[in-house]
Design a protein around this motif. Sequence first.
Motif, PDB file in Angstrom:
ATOM      1  N   ARG A 185      -1.624   1.126  13.527  1.00  0.00           N
ATOM      2  CA  ARG A 185      -1.631   1.400  14.971  1.00  0.00           C
ATOM      3  C   ARG A 185      -1.816   0.129  15.799  1.00  0.00           C
ATOM      4  NH1 ARG A 185      -1.380   6.729  16.070  1.00  0.00           N
ATOM      5  NH2 ARG A 185      -1.855   8.159  14.350  1.00  0.00           N
ATOM      6  N   LYS A 186      -2.517  -0.831  15.290  1.00  0.00           N
ATOM      7  CA  LYS A 186      -2.685  -2.091  16.018  1.00  0.00           C
ATOM      8  C   LYS A 186      -1.352  -2.809  16.182  1.00  0.00           C
ATOM      9  CE  LYS A 186      -5.369  -6.366  16.060  1.00  0.00           C
ATOM     10  NZ  LYS A 186      -6.416  -7.176  15.354  1.00  0.00           N
ATOM     11  N   ALA A 187      -0.553  -2.812  15.106  1.00  0.00           N
ATOM     12  CA  ALA A 187       0.755  -3.474  15.154  1.00  0.00           C
ATOM     13  C   ALA A 187       1.830  -2.569  15.745  1.00  0.00           C
ATOM     14  CB  ALA A 187       1.164  -3.912  13.753  1.00  0.00           C
ATOM     15  N   GLY A 188       1.562  -1.264  15.826  1.00  0.00           N
ATOM     16  CA  GLY A 188       2.544  -0.327  16.369  1.00  0.00           C
ATOM     17  C   GLY A 188       3.723  -0.108  15.459  1.00  0.00           C
ATOM     18  N   VAL A 189       3.464  -0.061  14.129  1.00  0.00           N
ATOM     19  CA  VAL A 189       4.548   0.124  13.171  1.00  0.00           C
ATOM     20  C   VAL A 189       4.169   1.165  12.122  1.00  0.00           C
ATOM     21  CG1 VAL A 189       5.428  -2.229  13.454  1.00  0.00           C
ATOM     22  CG2 VAL A 189       3.735  -1.745  11.651  1.00  0.00           C
ATOM     23  N   VAL A 190       5.202   1.716  11.484  1.00  0.00           N
ATOM     24  CA  VAL A 190       5.045   2.669  10.392  1.00  0.00           C
ATOM     25  C   VAL A 190       5.866   2.164   9.212  1.00  0.00           C
ATOM     26  CG1 VAL A 190       5.627   4.992   9.585  1.00  0.00           C
ATOM     27  CG2 VAL A 190       4.587   4.675  11.836  1.00  0.00           C
ATOM     28  N   ALA A 191       5.277   2.135   8.028  1.00  0.00           N
ATOM     29  CA  ALA A 191       5.982   1.787   6.797  1.00  0.00           C
ATOM     30  C   ALA A 191       6.252   3.064   6.016  1.00  0.00           C
ATOM     31  CB  ALA A 191       5.159   0.823   5.955  1.00  0.00           C
ATOM     32  N   ILE A 192       7.464   3.206   5.474  1.00  0.00           N
ATOM     33  CA  ILE A 192       7.861   4.450   4.832  1.00  0.00           C
ATOM     34  C   ILE A 192       8.830   4.176   3.683  1.00  0.00           C
ATOM     35  CG2 ILE A 192       9.864   4.888   6.344  1.00  0.00           C
ATOM     36  CD1 ILE A 192       8.951   7.876   6.399  1.00  0.00           C
ATOM     37  N   LYS A 193       8.899   5.113   2.756  1.00  0.00           N
ATOM     38  CA  LYS A 193       9.817   5.010   1.618  1.00  0.00           C
ATOM     39  C   LYS A 193      11.269   4.928   2.099  1.00  0.00           C
ATOM     40  CE  LYS A 193      11.411   7.743  -2.372  1.00  0.00           C
ATOM     41  NZ  LYS A 193      12.800   7.969  -1.904  1.00  0.00           N
ATOM     42  N   PRO A 194      12.103   4.154   1.427  1.00  0.00           N
ATOM     43  CA  PRO A 194      13.532   4.129   1.765  1.00  0.00           C
ATOM     44  C   PRO A 194      14.209   5.430   1.353  1.00  0.00           C
ATOM     45  CG  PRO A 194      13.117   2.779  -0.170  1.00  0.00           C
ATOM     46  CD  PRO A 194      11.775   3.182   0.357  1.00  0.00           C
ATOM     47  N   SER A 195      15.207   5.807   2.101  1.00  0.00           N
ATOM     48  CA  SER A 195      15.908   7.068   1.876  1.00  0.00           C
ATOM     49  C   SER A 195      16.660   7.078   0.551  1.00  0.00           C
ATOM     50  CB  SER A 195      16.897   7.308   3.027  1.00  0.00           C
ATOM     51  OG  SER A 195      17.609   8.506   2.830  1.00  0.00           O
ATOM     52  N   GLY A 196      16.476   8.158  -0.227  1.00  0.00           N
ATOM     53  CA  GLY A 196      17.277   8.404  -1.414  1.00  0.00           C
ATOM     54  C   GLY A 196      17.133   7.397  -2.527  1.00  0.00           C
ATOM     55  N   MET A 197      16.035   6.670  -2.572  1.00  0.00           N
ATOM     56  CA  MET A 197      15.873   5.634  -3.593  1.00  0.00           C
ATOM     57  C   MET A 197      14.960   6.129  -4.702  1.00  0.00           C
ATOM     58  SD  MET A 197      15.175   1.615  -3.023  1.00  0.00           S
ATOM     59  CE  MET A 197      15.621   0.477  -4.341  1.00  0.00           C
ATOM     60  N   GLU A 198      15.346   5.890  -5.950  1.00  0.00           N
ATOM     61  CA  GLU A 198      14.558   6.331  -7.085  1.00  0.00           C
ATOM     62  C   GLU A 198      13.221   5.587  -7.120  1.00  0.00           C
ATOM     63  OE1 GLU A 198      16.590   6.246 -10.818  1.00  0.00           O
ATOM     64  OE2 GLU A 198      18.480   6.949  -9.935  1.00  0.00           O
ATOM     65  N   TYR A 199      12.185   6.322  -7.445  1.00  0.00           N
ATOM     66  CA  TYR A 199      10.842   5.739  -7.455  1.00  0.00           C
ATOM     67  C   TYR A 199      10.723   4.606  -8.470  1.00  0.00           C
ATOM     68  CZ  TYR A 199       9.450   9.663  -4.549  1.00  0.00           C
ATOM     69  OH  TYR A 199       9.346  10.571  -3.513  1.00  0.00           O
ATOM     70  N   GLY A 200      11.329   4.784  -9.635  1.00  0.00           N
ATOM     71  CA  GLY A 200      11.222   3.780 -10.677  1.00  0.00           C
ATOM     72  C   GLY A 200      11.945   2.491 -10.372  1.00  0.00           C
TER      73      GLY A 200
ATOM     74  N   GLU B 278       0.830  -1.213   0.000  1.00  0.00           N
ATOM     75  CA  GLU B 278       0.000   0.000   0.000  1.00  0.00           C
ATOM     76  C   GLU B 278       0.866   1.265   0.000  1.00  0.00           C
ATOM     77  OE1 GLU B 278      -3.907   1.781   2.349  1.00  0.00           O
ATOM     78  OE2 GLU B 278      -2.589   0.362   3.386  1.00  0.00           O
ATOM     79  N   VAL B 279       1.927   1.249   0.787  1.00  0.00           N
ATOM     80  CA  VAL B 279       2.812   2.412   0.855  1.00  0.00           C
ATOM     81  C   VAL B 279       3.606   2.570  -0.431  1.00  0.00           C
ATOM     82  CG1 VAL B 279       4.814   3.383   2.072  1.00  0.00           C
ATOM     83  CG2 VAL B 279       2.917   2.401   3.359  1.00  0.00           C
ATOM     84  N   TRP B 280       4.040   1.462  -1.016  1.00  0.00           N
ATOM     85  CA  TRP B 280       4.737   1.532  -2.301  1.00  0.00           C
ATOM     86  C   TRP B 280       3.838   2.141  -3.371  1.00  0.00           C
ATOM     87  CZ3 TRP B 280       3.599  -0.986  -6.973  1.00  0.00           C
ATOM     88  CH2 TRP B 280       4.583  -0.833  -7.971  1.00  0.00           C
ATOM     89  N   GLU B 281       2.596   1.705  -3.435  1.00  0.00           N
ATOM     90  CA  GLU B 281       1.667   2.232  -4.430  1.00  0.00           C
ATOM     91  C   GLU B 281       1.447   3.731  -4.241  1.00  0.00           C
ATOM     92  OE1 GLU B 281      -1.865  -0.116  -4.101  1.00  0.00           O
ATOM     93  OE2 GLU B 281      -0.954  -1.906  -5.018  1.00  0.00           O
ATOM     94  N   ALA B 282       1.328   4.163  -3.001  1.00  0.00           N
ATOM     95  CA  ALA B 282       1.126   5.591  -2.737  1.00  0.00           C
ATOM     96  C   ALA B 282       2.358   6.398  -3.117  1.00  0.00           C
ATOM     97  CB  ALA B 282       0.784   5.802  -1.262  1.00  0.00           C
ATOM     98  N   ASN B 283       3.538   5.861  -2.850  1.00  0.00           N
ATOM     99  CA  ASN B 283       4.759   6.562  -3.251  1.00  0.00           C
ATOM    100  C   ASN B 283       4.853   6.688  -4.773  1.00  0.00           C
ATOM    101  OD1 ASN B 283       6.949   7.371  -1.123  1.00  0.00           O
ATOM    102  ND2 ASN B 283       5.989   5.524  -0.303  1.00  0.00           N
ATOM    103  N   GLN B 284       4.382   5.680  -5.492  1.00  0.00           N
ATOM    104  CA  GLN B 284       4.409   5.746  -6.948  1.00  0.00           C
ATOM    105  C   GLN B 284       3.465   6.821  -7.487  1.00  0.00           C
ATOM    106  OE1 GLN B 284       6.692   4.079  -8.792  1.00  0.00           O
ATOM    107  NE2 GLN B 284       7.434   3.379  -6.799  1.00  0.00           N
ATOM    108  N   MET B 285       2.468   7.193  -6.705  1.00  0.00           N
ATOM    109  CA  MET B 285       1.548   8.256  -7.113  1.00  0.00           C
ATOM    110  C   MET B 285       2.239   9.617  -7.165  1.00  0.00           C
ATOM    111  SD  MET B 285      -1.870   7.245  -4.915  1.00  0.00           S
ATOM    112  CE  MET B 285      -2.805   8.688  -5.468  1.00  0.00           C
ATOM    113  N   LEU B 286       3.289   9.815  -6.374  1.00  0.00           N
ATOM    114  CA  LEU B 286       3.930  11.135  -6.286  1.00  0.00           C
ATOM    115  C   LEU B 286       4.541  11.570  -7.612  1.00  0.00           C
ATOM    116  CD1 LEU B 286       5.628  11.036  -2.756  1.00  0.00           C
ATOM    117  CD2 LEU B 286       3.362  11.908  -3.383  1.00  0.00           C
ATOM    118  N   PRO B 287       5.431  10.765  -8.237  1.00  0.00           N
ATOM    119  CA  PRO B 287       5.959  11.196  -9.535  1.00  0.00           C
ATOM    120  C   PRO B 287       4.890  11.201 -10.616  1.00  0.00           C
ATOM    121  CG  PRO B 287       6.757   8.997  -8.998  1.00  0.00           C
ATOM    122  CD  PRO B 287       6.090   9.518  -7.780  1.00  0.00           C
ATOM    123  N   ALA B 288       3.940  10.280 -10.542  1.00  0.00           N
ATOM    124  CA  ALA B 288       2.876  10.242 -11.542  1.00  0.00           C
ATOM    125  C   ALA B 288       2.050  11.526 -11.523  1.00  0.00           C
ATOM    126  CB  ALA B 288       1.974   9.031 -11.309  1.00  0.00           C
ATOM    127  N   ALA B 289       1.915  12.133 -10.341  1.00  0.00           N
ATOM    128  CA  ALA B 289       1.146  13.366 -10.201  1.00  0.00           C
ATOM    129  C   ALA B 289       2.002  14.615 -10.384  1.00  0.00           C
ATOM    130  CB  ALA B 289       0.478  13.408  -8.823  1.00  0.00           C
TER     131      ALA B 289
END
Length: 246
Positions: free
Chosen positions: A49-64, A23-34
């Motif tokens: 919040r149930k699992a107590g974790v956050v998923a986020i884009k890796p630092s400095g990595m190209e979207y493609g 889900e987070v990967w798909e949302a990150n792909q929306m950024l350059p597309a937009a």
Amino acid sequence: MHRREEEADHNSFFFMFEELKQEVWEANQMLPAAGLVMLTWGNVSCIDRKAGVVAIKPSGMEYGLMTPEDIVVCDLDGHIVDGCRNPSSDLHTHLVLYRTWPEIGAVVHTHSTYATLQAQISRDLKPYGTTHADTFHGPVPCTRDLRDEEIQEGYETQTGSVIAETFEQRNIDPMEVPGVLVSRHGPFTWGVSPKQAVEHAMILEQCARMGVLDSLMVPGLQEVTTALLDEHYHRKHGPGATYGQP
């Protein structure tokens, strides 16, 4: 039997991470597309919040080049619990917002051109019309400048703190104004889901673009009236909303 239950729990936990990362990967792909990012600028995160974790884009990595497996999962203290990449350098800003506002489910940061222009001149984005009012129930605030000592000690955490401070001091509901301009830096937006948070970033950029042009065309242009602002916001949001399909 006990061992089988442990294995089942582990597999379920792993699968949950895979869905979150997708889900987070798909949302990150929306950024350059937009057209909201260039190069590797910008990031999207989502909290479970149930699992107590956050998923986020890796630092400095190209979207493609990025795949769902590259998305990094961290606990709420910023420690990596799944993934082999370094998380975005903005992770701790996102974490402050998640801790401060339990209603939000995702955060987006970009350096989109017009919203960043507003941030760099440290100016609130005023509501000049109903396009703004449909999503933001009032001006999108710009934070104060960070002090030198804040920059030098926990810069990313302090960035989150100054965002939270701005909303608290101005008595702004973050669910009614799902975005902010960090002075000299750029925009952050949020939502209940990664897709919604990205959509808010898209709307913020479009409103900022129109706001810059409005100001050039009519210097000193006044904000939309409160009555019109309220009417358009509440047509889309709240228990009396009439926009869209049931």
